[in-house]
Design an enzyme around this catalytic site. Structure first.
Site, PDB file in Angstrom:
ATOM      1  N   ASP A   6       0.751  -1.034   0.283  1.00 46.24           N
ATOM      2  CA  ASP A   6       0.107  -0.087   0.335  1.00 46.24           C
ATOM      3  C   ASP A   6       0.969   0.590   0.135  1.00 46.24           C
ATOM      4  OD1 ASP A   6      -2.746   1.505   0.385  1.00 46.24           O
ATOM      5  OD2 ASP A   6      -1.244   1.865   1.989  1.00 46.24           O
ATOM      6  N   GLU A  21       1.699  -0.619  -4.795  1.00 43.22           N
ATOM      7  CA  GLU A  21       0.812   0.698  -5.805  1.00 43.22           C
ATOM      8  C   GLU A  21       1.942   1.797  -5.665  1.00 43.22           C
ATOM      9  OE1 GLU A  21      -3.740   2.749  -3.763  1.00 43.22           O
ATOM     10  OE2 GLU A  21      -2.033   2.047  -1.726  1.00 43.22           O
TER      11      GLU A  21
END
Length: 587
Positions: free
Chosen positions: A349, A385
Site C-alpha cells: 500500500d 501501489e
C-alpha cells in the site's frame, strides 16, 4: 519469586523454545523498560528488563508457556517538542507480537498519552491515567504447524490471475459455509469458498490487510469500524477477529490452515500490507505501540519541529523506513509471512512512501536494495501501489525490476474509452501491456497489474450504474471518497427497471471484463465483479463492515450470466498463450 535470566537480544519479540520464553524489544531512546505479564483475570506482574544490547532490551523467563499474555511499559522523557513521547502509564503492544488478542476498547481507558482537553496543544501535557484495560494483550504463541509438505506455488507471473477479496466480506453471507465459520480464515479455507475460486479459474487471492488492525476512535462513536483494515498495529499478527477458533494464538494456526487449503487448490495467497504508516495517527493520535516504544526512531518527524509528523500517507504519520531498526522490522515481518506462513507475495500500500529516502521517491532507496538482495523476498510476488499523497508520489512505471505495479493509467484509460472519452491508440497501448511504461527498463508486460476496479472506488456494476458517489452511510456528509470516478450510469442514476438501460449496463460490464482479461499484463479482478456485486453507489466502503461491503451470494439471472461470462473469459485467457505473453509484441 520469578526467575529472570539475561536472555538474548535476538530474535526480537517473544520466542518460546519449549522451556521458557525470550523477550526482546528495540528502543534506542528509552531509559527503562518493564515487561508486563497478565494472567487470565488481568492481574499484572511487572518484570524489569536490565539487559540492553544494541538498543534491544531483553530477558528470558523460564517456565513461561504459549498462551502467556503480555505487553510493555517504556520509560523515558515526555518531550514532544524533542520528538519523545514516553509514558509508562500506557500499556504498549510488542511491535513483534505474533498474536494480539482483540480490538482496542476505547470505553475502558484513555489510550492517548496526553490529557484530552480538546486544545490544539493538548498533546504537550502528560496523562497519568493507566490504560491497561483498554489495550489488548499480546500473546506468546506455539509456532508449530503441520504443513504436510506445503510450499509456495510460484505461479509464473504471465499465468497469474488475481482475485482481490476481503477475508470477512467474502464469506460473511455465503450460505455454503457453516455459519460459525463465515467471515473467518477458516471460512475462506472451506470447501465451498475454495470451490468458487477454483470454478472461476483465478490463480491467486489478494487479501485486504490481515495484519492486526486498530480502529480509529472516532469510528467507535459512529458505530463503524475500519473494515478495509489499512490501520495496522501488528505487523506479525494475523487480525484475531477474523478467526473462528480463538484469539490467543489459535488465529495463527487458523491462518496457516487457510493458506494450506488454498495452496492445495492451486491458489496463491498475496497479502495487502501497510508498512507506510500505523494506526497511531498524528501528534494527537493514540499511543498503542510504536509511539510509546520509541517515537523518534519509528516515525518520520518534521525536521523543523519534531513535535509533528511528516505525513506522506494522508493518515497522520509515516514510518521511518530510513532508520535501520525500522527497516529491519519491515523485512523481518515480510520474511515471517513467507517463511512461517507460506504466503506467496505482497501488495504494498502507498509503496512510494517506502521508497522515500530523505524526502523524494528514490528507486535506489535502501528499501528496494534490501528486498532485491534478500534470497527469500526477491523470489516472491512484489506488487506496488506506485503512489502516495506526498509531492512527486505518483510513480506509475518507475519502480525497479522484480516489481509489478498497479497500473492506474490502465484503469483510467479503459474507463474513459468505454465511455467515449479516450482514443483508440491509447486503448491499444494499454491493451498490449503498456510498453511505454515498462519495456525500456528491462521489465515485461506483467510488470503492469491491470485493473478496472479495486476495493477503493466503485464496483464494476456501480461503475456503469452511477455518475456520482453515494456515501451517506459513511456519516461524513458524502464528502469522503473520490469524485473522479470516470463512470457512466448508462442513462439512469442507480438501480432502474428500464430494460434498455439494464441491457446496456450488462454489455458495458462484459466490455470491461473482456478488456481486462484479454489484455497483456497481469489482471486483477475485484471479488464480486464476476457476478455484478453492488455497493449501492458507495465508492469508499472503508468503514462499512455491513451488507454494503459483504458479498451477496443470492445471485439473480443477470448475476449468473455475468459469472458464466467471467468464467469463460478466464478459461479463454489461460488456454491461449497469446493472451498472456511473456514478452512485449514486436514488429
Amino acid at each position: 519469586m520469578r526467575q529472570v535470566w539475561p536472555g538474548d537480544p535476538f530474535p526480537l519479540g517473544a520466542t518460546w523454545d519449549g522451556a521458557g520464553v525470550n523477550f526482546s524489544l528495540f528502543s534506542e531512546n528509552a531509559t527503562r523498560v518493564e515487561l508486563c505479564l497478565f494472567d487470565a483475570a488481568d492481574a499484572e506482574e511487572r518484570v524489569e528488563l536490565h539487559e540492553r544490547t544494541a538498543f534491544n532490551w531483553h530477558c528470558y523467563l523460564p517456565f513461561v508457556e504459549p498462551g502467556q499474555r503480555y505487553g510493555y511499559r517504556v520509560h523515558g522523557p515526555y518531550a514532544p517538542a524533542e520528538g519523545h513521547r514516553f509514558n509508562p502509564c500506557k500499556l504498549l503492544l510488542d511491535p513483534y507480537a505474533k498474536s494480539i488478542e482483540g480490538p482496542i476498547r476505547f470505553d475502558r481507558g484513555n489510550v492517548l498519552p496526553y490529557v484530552p482537553s480538546g486544545e490544539h496543544d493538548a498533546d504537550l501535557e502528560l496523562d497519568e491515567e493507566d490504560d491497561a484495560e483498554a489495550i489488548p494483550k499480546c500473546v506468546v504463541i506455539d509456532p508449530r504447524f503441520d504443513w504436510e509438505g506445503d510450499r509456495r506455488l510460484s505461479t509464473p507471473w504471465n499465468q497469474t490471475v488475481i482475485y482481490e477479496a476481503h477475508v470477512k466480506g467474502f464469506t460473511k453471507l455465503r450460505p455454503g459455509v457453516r455459519e460459525e465459520l463465515r467471515g473467518t480464515y477458516a471460512g475462506l479455507a472451506s470447501e465451498d469458498a475454495v470451490a468458487h475460486l477454483k470454478s472461476l479459474g483465478v490463480t491467486a487471492v489478494e487479501l485486504l490487510p490481515v495484519h492486526h488492525i486498530a480502529d480509529e476512535h472516532f469510528l467507535a462513536g459512529k458505530g463503524l469500524t475500519n473494515y478495509w483494515g489499512y490501520s495496522s498495529i501488528g505487523f506479525f499478527a494475523p487480525h484475531s477477529p477474523y478467526a473462528a477458533t480463538g484469539d490467543r494464538g489459535q488465529e495463527v494456526r487458523e491462518f496457516k490452515g487457510m493458506v494450506k487449503a488454498l495452496h492445495r487448490a492451486g491458489i496463491e495467497v498475496i497479502l495487502d500490507v501497510v508498512y507506510n504508516h500505523t494506526a497511531e495517527g498524528n501528534h494527537l493520535g493514540p499511543m498503542l505501540c510504536f509511539k510509546g516504544v520509541d517515537n523518534k526512531s519509528y516515525y518520520r518527524l518534521a525536521p523543523s519541529n519534531p513535535r509533528f509528523y511528516t505525513d506522506f500517507t494522508g493518515t497522520g504519520n509515516s514510518l521511518n523506513v530510513v532508520h535501520p531498526s525500522v527497516l529491519r522490522l519491515i523485512m523481518d515481518s515480510l520474511r515471517y509471512w513467507v517463511v512461517e506462513c507460506h504466503v506467496d507475495g505482497f501488495r504494498f500500500d502507498l509503496a512510494s512512501a517506502l521508497a522515500r529516502e530523505l524526502y523524494e521517491v528514490d528507486r535506489l532507496s535502501a528499501f528496494f536494495d534490501v528486498i532485491h538482495q534478500d534470497p527469500i523476498l526477491s523470489q516472491v510476488k512484489l506488487i506496488a501501489e506506485p503512489w502516495d499523497v506526498g509531492p512527486g508520489g505518483y510513480q506509475v512505471g518507475n519502480f525497479p525490476v522484480l516489481w509489478t505495479e498497479w497500473n492506474g493509467i490502465y484503469r483510467d484509460v479503459m474507463r474513459d474509452f468505454w465511455r467515449g472519452e479516450a482514443n483508440g491508440g491509447e486503448f491499444a497501448r494499454r491493451l498490449t501491456g503498456s510498453s511505454d511504461l515498462y519495456q525500456d527498463d528491462g521489465r515485461r508486460p506483467f510488470a503492469s497489474l491491470n485493473f478496472i476496479t479495486a476495493h477503493d472506488g466503485f464496483t464494476l456494476r456501480d461503475l456503469v450504474s452511477y455518475n456520482n458517489k453515494h456515501n451517506a452511510a459513511n456519516q461524513e456528509g458524502n464528502r469522503d471518497g473520490t469524485d473522479d470516478n470516470r463512470s457512466w450510469n448508462c442513462g439512469a442514476e442507480g438501480e432502474t427497471d428500464d430494460p434498455e438501460v439494464n441491457a446496456l449496463r450488462e454489455r458495458q460490464q462484459r466490455n470491461f471484463l473482456a478488456t481486462l482479461l484479454l489484455s497483456q499484463g497481469a489482471p486483477m479482478l475485484v471479488g464480486g465483479d464476476e457476478f455484478a456485486r453492488t455497493q449501492r453507489g458507495n465508492n469508499n466502503g472503508w468503514c462499512q463492515d455491513s451488507e454494503i461491503s459483504w458479498f451477496d451470494w443470492e445471485l439473480d439471472a443477470r448475476a449468473l450470466r455475468q459469472l458464466d461470462f467471467t468464467q469463460r473469459l478466464i478459461a479463454l485467457r489461460r488456454a491461449h498463450p497469446v493472451f498472456h505473453r511473456r514478452d512485449f509484441l514486436t514488429g
